[in-house]
Design an enzyme around this catalytic site. Structure first.
Site, PDB file in Angstrom:
ATOM      1  N   ALA A  85      83.582  14.738 -30.966  1.00 37.41           N
ATOM      2  CA  ALA A  85      82.648  13.641 -30.712  1.00 37.41           C
ATOM      3  C   ALA A  85      81.445  13.750 -31.649  1.00 37.41           C
ATOM      4  CB  ALA A  85      82.198  13.679 -29.256  1.00 37.41           C
TER       5      ALA A  85
ATOM      6  N   GLY B  37      78.639  18.954 -34.021  1.00 34.74           N
ATOM      7  CA  GLY B  37      78.357  19.973 -35.032  1.00 34.74           C
ATOM      8  C   GLY B  37      79.407  20.116 -36.113  1.00 34.74           C
TER       9      GLY B  37
ATOM     10  N   HIS C 264      66.115  -1.100  -3.008  1.00 41.75           N
ATOM     11  CA  HIS C 264      67.280  -1.047  -3.876  1.00 41.75           C
ATOM     12  C   HIS C 264      67.572   0.403  -4.287  1.00 41.75           C
ATOM     13  CE1 HIS C 264      69.837  -2.767  -7.248  1.00 41.75           C
ATOM     14  NE2 HIS C 264      69.652  -1.519  -7.664  1.00 41.75           N
ATOM     15  N   GLU C 265      66.546   1.091  -4.769  1.00 42.32           N
ATOM     16  CA  GLU C 265      66.745   2.472  -5.217  1.00 42.32           C
ATOM     17  C   GLU C 265      67.076   3.381  -4.034  1.00 42.32           C
ATOM     18  OE1 GLU C 265      67.235   3.024  -8.230  1.00 42.32           O
ATOM     19  OE2 GLU C 265      66.450   1.094  -8.907  1.00 42.32           O
TER      20      GLU C 265
ATOM     21  N   HIS D 181      70.749   3.289  -3.318  1.00 37.51           N
ATOM     22  CA  HIS D 181      71.520   4.200  -4.184  1.00 37.51           C
ATOM     23  C   HIS D 181      71.377   5.637  -3.693  1.00 37.51           C
ATOM     24  CE1 HIS D 181      72.507   1.261  -7.220  1.00 37.51           C
ATOM     25  NE2 HIS D 181      71.256   1.048  -7.588  1.00 37.51           N
TER      26      HIS D 181
END
Ligand code: ADP
Ligand code: MG
Ligand code: ZN
Length: 658
Positions: free
Chosen positions: A249, A253, A469-470, A473
Site C-alpha cells: 500500500a 516504505g 446524534h453523537e 452512535h
C-alpha cells in the site's frame, strides 16, 4: 559552404567522441541552450561575412559646397557625372558632419567619407570644369563601381539558413546515436532522467532507517549481499534474481527500502519513476527505458529502480485513453530489456507498485519480475519500531509510551506514523513545551483522523440535535456486541463533521466477522435513530453515516458472500482504492440479479436500523444523560463516557456462535 566547416572546428559545438563512452553519455539539450546556439551561429555568420568579404563602401551624400571645398583642397581623386548627379572618390577620407537645418532635425552623426555623391546645382557654370581640371580631378567615363563579392551576398542571405540546417542535421544524428526517435530524441527528451544515487550520496539512507517491515527488509538484504559478493551465490550454480517487485500500500516504505538498498549496496543505483517515462510524444518512453538499461549495464554491477511501475505496467489492452499505445510501447521495451541481459551481468531491477493485480502478466513471469516482496502495513511491534526511528531526534517526555501510541494507530503505515510524529512535535512546539508528551500524540492523532477543529457558531437547537446524534452512535458503541470501543465523543465541529464519535479497534484487525460488520452498520445508523426517537424528525446530518453503512452492506452482498439470497458469487470486482469500483461498462450479472442485490442491501440496512432504534429506545435514559453531558462539556473521553452512562464497555463477539 566553406564556413560551415570553420564552424565545426571553432569548438562552439562540442563534438561527440565515439571512443569514450563516459563522455558520450547523453546530455540533455535544453531549449534554452538550443536558442543560445542559434544566436551564436548567427553571430559567427555575421563576423565571417564581414571579416572575409568586407563590403564596398556605400557613397555618402554630401552638400555641393563641401564637394567644391575638397576640390580646391586637391582632395578629390575622380568623379563621374550623369545629369546633375555627381559621384566620386576622395583622396583622403573626409570627416563630414551633416548640419542642423531646422529645429526638428537631429544633428547627424559625423562620418568618415571616401565615396560620395552630390547634386550639381542648376546655377553652376563652366568655371567648375576649369576648377576640376586645375585641381587634377579625373573625370571618368564609367561610374565608379566597386564590385560586391558574390560570396558575400550568398553568405549574408543564405548563411544563417545553411547553418541552421547543418545544426538541425547534427542534432538529429546526435539523437539517433543516443537512441532517441525523431524529434523526441532531438530535444533531449529521449534520454532517461534517471537519478543516480551513489553510496557517497549526501542523504544516504540505510537499512537502519527502515523499521517494522522486517520480512521485506530481509529479502532485500540478501540482494544487497549478492551484489557485494556474487561468487558466494553463483558458486553452486545459482543465479541472481533479475527483477524484484516491491508490492504494498502507499506509504508502507517501498521507495524507502529501495533507497536503503542503494545506500547499502555500494553499487551505482539508477532510480526513476515510471510516470516519468510517459510523455505525450510516442516513442519517448521506450527510448528512455532503453537508455536507462544501457547506462546501468555500462556501470554494472548496478541496480535499476523503477518506482510506481503500475503507471506503465498495466495490462496491455486495459488502456482506453489515447496515451495507451505509448504506455504499451514503454512496457514492451521494459520486457525486451529485461530479456536482453542475463543476471550474470550484475544488473538487478527493482520495481515498486501498489496495484500488483493490474500489472501485465508478462511482467511477472519467470525471468522478469519473478521475485515479489510484499511490504505490509506494520503490526503493533512494527509501529513501535518505526516510531523509534522517527522520534530519534524528537525530545520525548520521560513518561512517554511509544506502546500507547502504537496501540492507538492500527492500520497506520510508516508514512502515516512519520506524519503523526511531525504533527505531535508541531503541537508541542506550538504550546512552547520542551518535550513531546503522549497527549500531544493523541491530540495530533485526532487532528489527523478527525480533521482540525472548526469554530462555527451553532444555535442551541442544532447543538442539542448534534449531541443526541453523537450520543446515539456512542451508546450503540457500548451496547452492540463486538462494537469497537468508543474513545471520544465531541460536539465541537471538526473537519467536515459537526460532531464526532471516535471509535477504533483495540487491536489490529485483518479479517472481519459478519457480526462485526453488522455491529458497525448498526452503530453508524445510531445517529439518525437517536434523532428519530428524540425529535421525531430527520435532518441531512446523517449523510456520511448512510454512505458508509451502504458501502459495507453492499460489500457484504456483492463481495463477501454474506447474503443467503445471492450466495457466494462475486458480483463486484475487487474494490480498487484509487479507481473505485468499476464494471467496465457492462455489469457481469443480469438485471434480475441487480434487483436482488438492491433488495439484499436494503434488507441489511433495514435490519440494522431497526436494531439501533430498539437498542436506543431501550437505553433512552443513558442516551439523555450522555447528550446532556455533551451539551455541558462538549467533549468526553472513554472513561468519562463510561462514567456518565454507567454502562460497561461493549461485550466481545462470541466467536463460537458464528
Ligand atoms: P511508498 O513508496 O511505499 O509509498 P515511501 O517509501 O515513499 O512509501 O514512504 C514515505 C516515507 O514514510 C518514507 O520516506 C519514510 O520516512 C516513512 N516510512 C515509510 N515506511 C517506513 C518504515 N517501514 N520505516 C521507517 N520509515 C518509513
Ligand atoms: Mg513510493
Ligand atoms: Zn453520525
Amino acid at each position: 559552404m566553406s564556413n560551415s566547416r570553420r564552424q565545426k572546428n571553432s569548438g562552439i559545438i562540442p563534438e561527440r567522441s565515439g571512443k569514450n563512452p563516459k563522455q558520450a553519455k547523453p546530455t540533455p539539450l535544453p531549449l534554452g541552450k538550443i536558442f543560445l546556439i542559434f544566436w551564436i551561429l548567427l553571430l559567427v555568420n555575421y563576423l565571417v561575412v564581414n571579416v572575409f568579404f568586407p563590403d564596398a563602401e556605400i557613397p555618402v551624400k554630401i552638400p555641393y559646397t563641401v564637394f567644391k571645398e575638397e576640390v580646391i583642397k586637391n582632395n578629390v581623386k575622380a568623379i563621374y557625372t550623369k545629369g546633375e548627379l555627381i559621384s566620386g572618390e576622395f583622396e583622403k577620407k573626409v570627416t563630414y558632419t551633416p548640419p542642423i537645418l531646422n529645429s526638428k532635425a537631429e544633428p547627424g552623426e559625423s562620418k568618415e567619407v571616401s565615396n560620395f555623391t552630390t547634386i550639381l546645382p542648376s546655377f553652376a557654370d563652366e568655371s567648375l570644369e576649369a576648377l576640376l581640371i586645375e585641381h587634377r580631378v579625373v573625370i571618368l567615363a564609367d561610374p565608379i563601381v566597386e564590385e560586391t563579392s558574390i560570396f558575400r551576398s550568398i553568405l549574408t542571405y543564405f548563411g544563417p539558413v545553411i547553418l541552421l540546417i547543418l545544426f538541425y542535421v547534427w542534432l538529429f544524428r546526435r539523437s539517433q546515436k543516443q537512441g532517441g526517435i525523431g524529434l523526441g530524441g532531438m530535444m533531449g527528451i529521449g534520454q532517461s532522467k534517471a537519478k543516480r544515487f551513489d553510496q557517497e550520496n549526501a542523504t544516504k539512507v540505510t537499512f537502519d532507517d527502515v523499521a517494522g517491515i522486517d520480512e521485506a527488509e530481509n529479502e532485500l538484504v540478501e540482494i544487497v549481499d549478492f551484489l557485494r559478493n556474487p561468487e558466494k551465490y553463483t558458486r553452486l550454480g545459482g543465479t541472481a534474481p533479475k527483477g524484484v517487485l516491491l508490492v504494498g500500500a502507499p506509504g508502507t516504505g517501498k521507495t524507502l527500502l529501495a533507497r536503503a538498498v542503494a545506500g547499502e549496496s555500494g553499487v551505482p543505483f539508477f532510480s526513476m519513476s515510471a510516470s516519468e517515462f510517459v510523455e505525450m510524444i510516442v516513442g519517448v518512453g521506450a527510448a528512455r527505458v532503453r537508455d536507462l538499461f544501457k547506462t546501468a549495464r555500462e556501470n554494472a554491477p548496478a541496480i535499476i529502480f523503477i518506482d510506481e511501475l503500475d503507471s506503465i505496467g498495466r495490462s496491455r489492452g486495459q488502456y482506453i485513453t489515447s496515451g495507451g499505445s505509448e504506455q504499451e510501447q514503454t512496457l514492451n521495451q521494459i520486457l525486451t530489456e529485461m530479456d536482453g541481459f542475463s543476471s550474470k551481468e550484475g544488473v538487478i531491477v527493482l520495481a515498486a507498485t501498489n496495484q500488483p493485480d493490474i500489472l501485465d502478466k508478462a511482467l511477472l513471469r519467470a525471468g522478469r519480475f519473478d521475485r515479489r516482496v510484499v511490504v505490509n502495513p506494520p503490526d503493533k511491534t512494527g509501529r513501535i519500531e518505526i516510531l523509534k526511528v522517527h522520534t530519534r531526534k524528537v525530545p520525548l517526555d520521560g513518561k512517554f509510551s511509544l506502546e500507547e501510541v502504537a496501540s492507538a494507530t492500527p492500520g497506520f503505515t510508516g508514512a502515516d506514523l512519520k506524519n503523526l510524529v511531525n504533527e505531535a512535535a508541531l503541537l508541542a512546539a506550538h504550546h512552547e513545551a520542551e518535550k513531546v508528551t503522549n497527549k500531544d500524540f493523541i491530540d495530533a492523532l485526532e487532528k489527523i483522523v478527525l480533521g482540525p477543529e472548526r469554530p462555527i457558531l451553532l444555535s442551541h437547537q442544532d447543538r442539542e440535535r448534534i449531541a443526541y446524534h453523537e450520543s446515539g452512535h456512542a451508546i450503540l458503541g457500548l451496547v452492540v456486541p463486538g462494537a469497537d470501543p468508543v474513545n471520544r465523543v465531541t460536539i465541537v465541529p471538526r473537519g467536515q463533521a459537526l460532531g464526532v464519535t471516535y471509535q477504533r479497534p483495540d487491536s489490529d484487525k485483518y479479517n472481519y466477522q459478519e457480526m462485526y460488520l453488522r455491529a458497525r452498520i448498526t452503530g453508524m445508523l445510531g445517529g439518525r435513530a437517536a434523532e428519530e426517537i428524540v425529535f421525531g424528525t430527520k435532518t441531512t446530518g446523517a449523510e456520511k453515516d448512510i454512505e458508509q453503512a451502504t458501502d459495507i452492506a453492499r460489500g457484504m452482498v456483492t463481495r463477501w458472500g454474506m447474503s443467503k439470497e445471492l450466495g457466494m458469487v462475486q458480483l463486484a470486482p475487487r474494490q480498487n482504492e484509487y479507481l473505485g469500483v468499476s464494471y467496465g461498462g457492462t455489469k457481469p450479472f443480469s438485471e434480475d440479479t441487480a434487483k436482488k442485490i438492491d433488495m439484499e442491501v436494503l434488507k441489511i440496512i433495514d435490519e440494522c436500523h431497526k436494531e439501533s432504534l430498539r437498542l436506543l429506545t431501550l437505553h433512552r435514559k443513558q442516551l439523555d444523560a450522555l447528550a446532556n453531558a455533551l451539551l455541558e462539556r462538549e467533549t468526553l473521553d472513554e472513561q468519562e463516557i463510561l462514567n456518565v452512562t454507567g454502562l460497561p464497555p461493549a461485550p466481545e463477539l462470541d466467536s463460537k456462535k458464528i
